[in-house]
Design a protein around this motif. Structure first.
Motif, PDB file in Angstrom:
ATOM      1  N   GLY A 107       0.803  -1.220   0.000  1.00  0.00           N
ATOM      2  CA  GLY A 107       0.000   0.000   0.000  1.00  0.00           C
ATOM      3  C   GLY A 107       0.831   1.263   0.000  1.00  0.00           C
ATOM      4  O   GLY A 107       0.378   2.317   0.468  1.00  0.00           O
ATOM      5  N   ASP A 108       2.048   1.189  -0.536  1.00  0.00           N
ATOM      6  CA  ASP A 108       2.956   2.340  -0.558  1.00  0.00           C
ATOM      7  C   ASP A 108       2.599   3.240  -1.746  1.00  0.00           C
ATOM      8  O   ASP A 108       3.134   3.094  -2.848  1.00  0.00           O
ATOM      9  N   ILE A 109       1.705   4.180  -1.521  1.00  0.00           N
ATOM     10  CA  ILE A 109       1.206   5.032  -2.594  1.00  0.00           C
ATOM     11  C   ILE A 109       2.296   5.945  -3.142  1.00  0.00           C
ATOM     12  O   ILE A 109       2.301   6.260  -4.343  1.00  0.00           O
ATOM     13  N   GLU A 110       3.238   6.354  -2.320  1.00  0.00           N
ATOM     14  CA  GLU A 110       4.316   7.228  -2.789  1.00  0.00           C
ATOM     15  C   GLU A 110       5.132   6.542  -3.884  1.00  0.00           C
ATOM     16  O   GLU A 110       5.425   7.133  -4.934  1.00  0.00           O
ATOM     17  N   VAL A 111       5.500   5.286  -3.658  1.00  0.00           N
ATOM     18  CA  VAL A 111       6.271   4.532  -4.649  1.00  0.00           C
ATOM     19  C   VAL A 111       5.410   4.239  -5.875  1.00  0.00           C
ATOM     20  O   VAL A 111       5.866   4.365  -7.017  1.00  0.00           O
ATOM     21  N   ILE A 124      -6.063   4.651  -7.256  1.00  0.00           N
ATOM     22  CA  ILE A 124      -5.166   4.717  -6.097  1.00  0.00           C
ATOM     23  C   ILE A 124      -5.874   4.232  -4.842  1.00  0.00           C
ATOM     24  O   ILE A 124      -5.310   3.473  -4.034  1.00  0.00           O
ATOM     25  N   ILE A 125      -7.128   4.639  -4.671  1.00  0.00           N
ATOM     26  CA  ILE A 125      -7.895   4.199  -3.498  1.00  0.00           C
ATOM     27  C   ILE A 125      -8.100   2.684  -3.535  1.00  0.00           C
ATOM     28  O   ILE A 125      -7.993   1.995  -2.512  1.00  0.00           O
ATOM     29  N   LYS A 126      -8.383   2.139  -4.745  1.00  0.00           N
ATOM     30  CA  LYS A 126      -8.555   0.687  -4.864  1.00  0.00           C
ATOM     31  C   LYS A 126      -7.282  -0.060  -4.471  1.00  0.00           C
ATOM     32  O   LYS A 126      -7.341  -1.100  -3.814  1.00  0.00           O
ATOM     33  N   VAL A 127      -6.137   0.479  -4.887  1.00  0.00           N
ATOM     34  CA  VAL A 127      -4.857  -0.153  -4.533  1.00  0.00           C
ATOM     35  C   VAL A 127      -4.675  -0.141  -3.022  1.00  0.00           C
ATOM     36  O   VAL A 127      -4.254  -1.148  -2.417  1.00  0.00           O
ATOM     37  N   GLN A 128      -5.000   0.987  -2.389  1.00  0.00           N
ATOM     38  CA  GLN A 128      -4.863   1.076  -0.933  1.00  0.00           C
ATOM     39  C   GLN A 128      -5.757   0.069  -0.230  1.00  0.00           C
ATOM     40  O   GLN A 128      -5.335  -0.591   0.733  1.00  0.00           O
ATOM     41  N   GLU A 129      -6.990  -0.049  -0.689  1.00  0.00           N
ATOM     42  CA  GLU A 129      -7.920  -0.970  -0.047  1.00  0.00           C
ATOM     43  C   GLU A 129      -7.522  -2.424  -0.295  1.00  0.00           C
ATOM     44  O   GLU A 129      -7.593  -3.262   0.600  1.00  0.00           O
ATOM     45  N   MET A 130      -7.071  -2.727  -1.539  1.00  0.00           N
ATOM     46  CA  MET A 130      -6.657  -4.088  -1.850  1.00  0.00           C
ATOM     47  C   MET A 130      -5.455  -4.525  -1.016  1.00  0.00           C
ATOM     48  O   MET A 130      -5.338  -5.698  -0.630  1.00  0.00           O
ATOM     49  N   TYR A 237     -16.639 -12.060  -2.143  1.00  0.00           N
ATOM     50  CA  TYR A 237     -16.743 -11.146  -0.993  1.00  0.00           C
ATOM     51  C   TYR A 237     -15.753  -9.993  -1.134  1.00  0.00           C
ATOM     52  O   TYR A 237     -16.092  -8.825  -0.863  1.00  0.00           O
ATOM     53  N   LEU A 238     -14.538 -10.297  -1.581  1.00  0.00           N
ATOM     54  CA  LEU A 238     -13.490  -9.281  -1.686  1.00  0.00           C
ATOM     55  C   LEU A 238     -13.891  -8.192  -2.688  1.00  0.00           C
ATOM     56  O   LEU A 238     -13.721  -6.991  -2.422  1.00  0.00           O
ATOM     57  N   LYS A 239     -14.429  -8.602  -3.841  1.00  0.00           N
ATOM     58  CA  LYS A 239     -14.874  -7.612  -4.835  1.00  0.00           C
ATOM     59  C   LYS A 239     -15.950  -6.712  -4.248  1.00  0.00           C
ATOM     60  O   LYS A 239     -15.920  -5.483  -4.412  1.00  0.00           O
ATOM     61  N   GLU A 240     -16.898  -7.343  -3.580  1.00  0.00           N
ATOM     62  CA  GLU A 240     -18.002  -6.593  -2.980  1.00  0.00           C
ATOM     63  C   GLU A 240     -17.498  -5.619  -1.919  1.00  0.00           C
ATOM     64  O   GLU A 240     -17.873  -4.438  -1.896  1.00  0.00           O
ATOM     65  N   LYS A 241     -16.612  -6.091  -1.064  1.00  0.00           N
ATOM     66  CA  LYS A 241     -16.109  -5.281   0.050  1.00  0.00           C
ATOM     67  C   LYS A 241     -15.293  -4.094  -0.448  1.00  0.00           C
ATOM     68  O   LYS A 241     -15.462  -2.959   0.024  1.00  0.00           O
ATOM     69  N   ASN A 243     -15.334  -2.607  -3.445  1.00  0.00           N
ATOM     70  CA  ASN A 243     -16.192  -1.642  -4.125  1.00  0.00           C
ATOM     71  C   ASN A 243     -16.955  -0.774  -3.130  1.00  0.00           C
ATOM     72  O   ASN A 243     -17.098   0.447  -3.308  1.00  0.00           O
ATOM     73  N   GLU A 244     -17.450  -1.397  -2.066  1.00  0.00           N
ATOM     74  CA  GLU A 244     -18.189  -0.641  -1.055  1.00  0.00           C
ATOM     75  C   GLU A 244     -17.271   0.322  -0.323  1.00  0.00           C
ATOM     76  O   GLU A 244     -17.614   1.494  -0.114  1.00  0.00           O
ATOM     77  N   ASP A 245     -16.087  -0.152   0.052  1.00  0.00           N
ATOM     78  CA  ASP A 245     -15.152   0.704   0.791  1.00  0.00           C
ATOM     79  C   ASP A 245     -14.691   1.886  -0.064  1.00  0.00           C
ATOM     80  O   ASP A 245     -14.570   3.012   0.438  1.00  0.00           O
ATOM     81  N   VAL A 246     -14.426   1.633  -1.341  1.00  0.00           N
ATOM     82  CA  VAL A 246     -14.014   2.730  -2.235  1.00  0.00           C
ATOM     83  C   VAL A 246     -15.122   3.767  -2.347  1.00  0.00           C
ATOM     84  O   VAL A 246     -14.864   4.979  -2.313  1.00  0.00           O
ATOM     85  N   GLY A 247     -16.369   3.311  -2.455  1.00  0.00           N
ATOM     86  CA  GLY A 247     -17.491   4.240  -2.534  1.00  0.00           C
ATOM     87  C   GLY A 247     -17.613   5.097  -1.287  1.00  0.00           C
ATOM     88  O   GLY A 247     -17.865   6.304  -1.361  1.00  0.00           O
ATOM     89  N   GLU A 248     -17.407   4.484  -0.130  1.00  0.00           N
ATOM     90  CA  GLU A 248     -17.495   5.230   1.121  1.00  0.00           C
ATOM     91  C   GLU A 248     -16.373   6.266   1.229  1.00  0.00           C
ATOM     92  O   GLU A 248     -16.597   7.396   1.676  1.00  0.00           O
TER      93      GLU A 248
END
Length: 432
Positions: A107-111, A124-130, A237-241, A243-248
């Motif tokens: 989850g190193d967004i800087e790199v 970027i948000i999807k990468v962080q959540e994944m 479940y992971l896809k669902e979770k 997508n929901e977290d990114v939306g929030e």
């Protein structure tokens, strides 16, 4: 005989002496002629040398043109040469990909942003959540073909991802366009900002060896999920979770929190306003290349037909897995979204809120929830839950094509259904 030869020699010497005496007597006339002859000989030799040099230069230029034609790509008509697909042939590119995937796992967004400047905010948000669910990428194989310019490549990264608390590693494949900056360092350029690059990537990706590589990964992926029901349920479940977290997260960015209860009410209100303000539209899409039309959203699905360049379809749904559902021969079919472009959007006439209100009886209360009867069809694998929350107990998993008895579509993004004889809930995004 000897006497005869001596007489001939004596006569020859005499003639030579006569010529010499004549030249000496006429030297003023002979010497300029000799000089002119020498100059003419020099000019002839020089001209021949220049012609020979010009011919050699022309031959070199022709050879360079032939060599260039073997390496350069002809864009007109997208006539792309079929270079051999190389495996792990460029250590610098492998190092770039390894650093990029390791940064995704941590989850190193800087790199990530340094190596790939083309990611948008949502990606970027999807990468962080994944990264919250990914342990590592133990296997990374990089297959490359030359790009449009020198030191550019189309790269196909075949990976195996290890999720946290999951034993089985899952295969996948991702496409990148690799370039080199002015300092000689490779970076990731996804090519979406340049139509020429996009078209080139599509052409290369349709070549047989790349198609075979993709099919190999897809088959392996599908076989693993078919053999492991728990893994399939986890991926759903992971896809669902995510997508929901990114939306929030996006909702929080658009409207910062004040107090917890106020934020929750504001989020619900903004969702209702967005639904009211967003007009219903019918989109028409056009095929940008010759592409297969399939019975479902999978490379393994049956081929129904081939779409021709410029052929238009009514878009029914653009799915998150890279496929588009379109209207085809009074039915539905699927085409890869990468090969479609929107050509028109026409609003669908709907009754206004005031008209709907007038149509309601005066003593009827208007609810934000939609009560209905009938069934809904599952669009993607999703978990069925005991209450309307991703943290609620899971009652099971339903799969694409399954039908559920509909009780109510709620304004909070959940749909109330009947599941195995009891009331349950699924995310509305996954049913229709």
């Amino acid at each position: 005989m000897k006497h005869s030869n001596q007489n001939k020699l004596h006569m020859l010497k005499g003639k030579i002496m006569t010529v010499r005496d004549w030249v000496m007597d006429h030297s003023k006339m002979v010497m300029p002629l000799v000089l002119v002859v020498c100059v003419l000989i020099t000019i002839i030799v020089a001209v021949n040398a220049n012609q020979r040099e010009a011919l050699e230069k022309e031959a070199q230029q022709a050879a360079m043109a032939v060599a260039s034609s073997e390496t350069d790509v002809t864009i007109e008509g997208l006539s792309t040469p079929e270079f051999e697909l190389e495996e792990n042939a460029h250590p610098e590119i492998n190092n770039l990909v390894r650093a990029y995937y390791d940064a995704q796992a941590s989850g190193d967004i800087e790199v990530i942003s340094k190596l790939n400047t083309y990611l948008n905010e949502i990606e970027i948000i999807k990468v962080q959540e994944m990264s919250k669910y990914v342990d590592s990428y133990p296997v990374l194989d990089v297959y490359t073909k030359p790009g449009l310019m020198e030191n550019t490549y189309v790269a196909y990264v075949c990976s195996e991802v290890k999720f946290i608390d999951v034993d089985q590693e899952l295969p996948g494949m991702q496409t990148f366009y690799i370039g080199m900056d002015e300092d000689g360092n490779y970076f990731i350029n996804d090519g979406t900002n340049d139509e020429t690059i996009r078209n080139y990537i599509k052409e290369v990706t349709l070549q047989d060896d790349v198609v075979d590589l993709n099919n190999k990964v897809v088959v392996e992926y599908n076989e693993l999920l078919a053999e492991d029901a728990e893994l399939e349920e986890y991926i759903a479940y992971l896809k669902e979770k995510i997508n929901e977290d990114v939306g929030e997260i996006l909702a929080e960015v658009e409207q910062p929190d004040t107090q917890a209860d106020e934020a929750e009410a504001a989020d619900a209100g903004s969702e209702e306003e967005a639904e009211q303000e967003t007009p219903n539209v019918t989109k028409t899409v056009r095929a940008t290349d010759v592409v297969n039309i399939r019975s479902s959203d999978s490379e393994e699905a049956d081929k129904i037909d081939k779409a021709q360049i410029g052929q238009e379809f009514t878009l029914l749904e653009e799915k998150g897995n890279g496929w588009s559902k379109v209207q085809y021969n009074d039915g539905e079919a699927y085409i890869k979204s990468d090969y479609l472009e929107v050509v028109s959007e026409e609003p669908v006439e709907v009754a206004s809120a005031q008209e709907e209100e007038r149509e309601e009886p005066e003593d009827t209360a208007v609810s934000s929830n939609e009560t209905a009867s009938g069934t809904v069809t599952v669009q993607e694998s999703v978990r069925v839950r005991k209450s309307a929350s991703t943290d609620a107990e899971s009652l099971g998993t339903v799969y694409a094509g399954d039908e559920l008895e509909l009780i109510m579509k709620q304004a909070d993004g959940w749909t109330k259904v009947k599941y195995k004889g009891q009331t349950a809930y699924v995310k509305s995004d996954y049913v229709k």
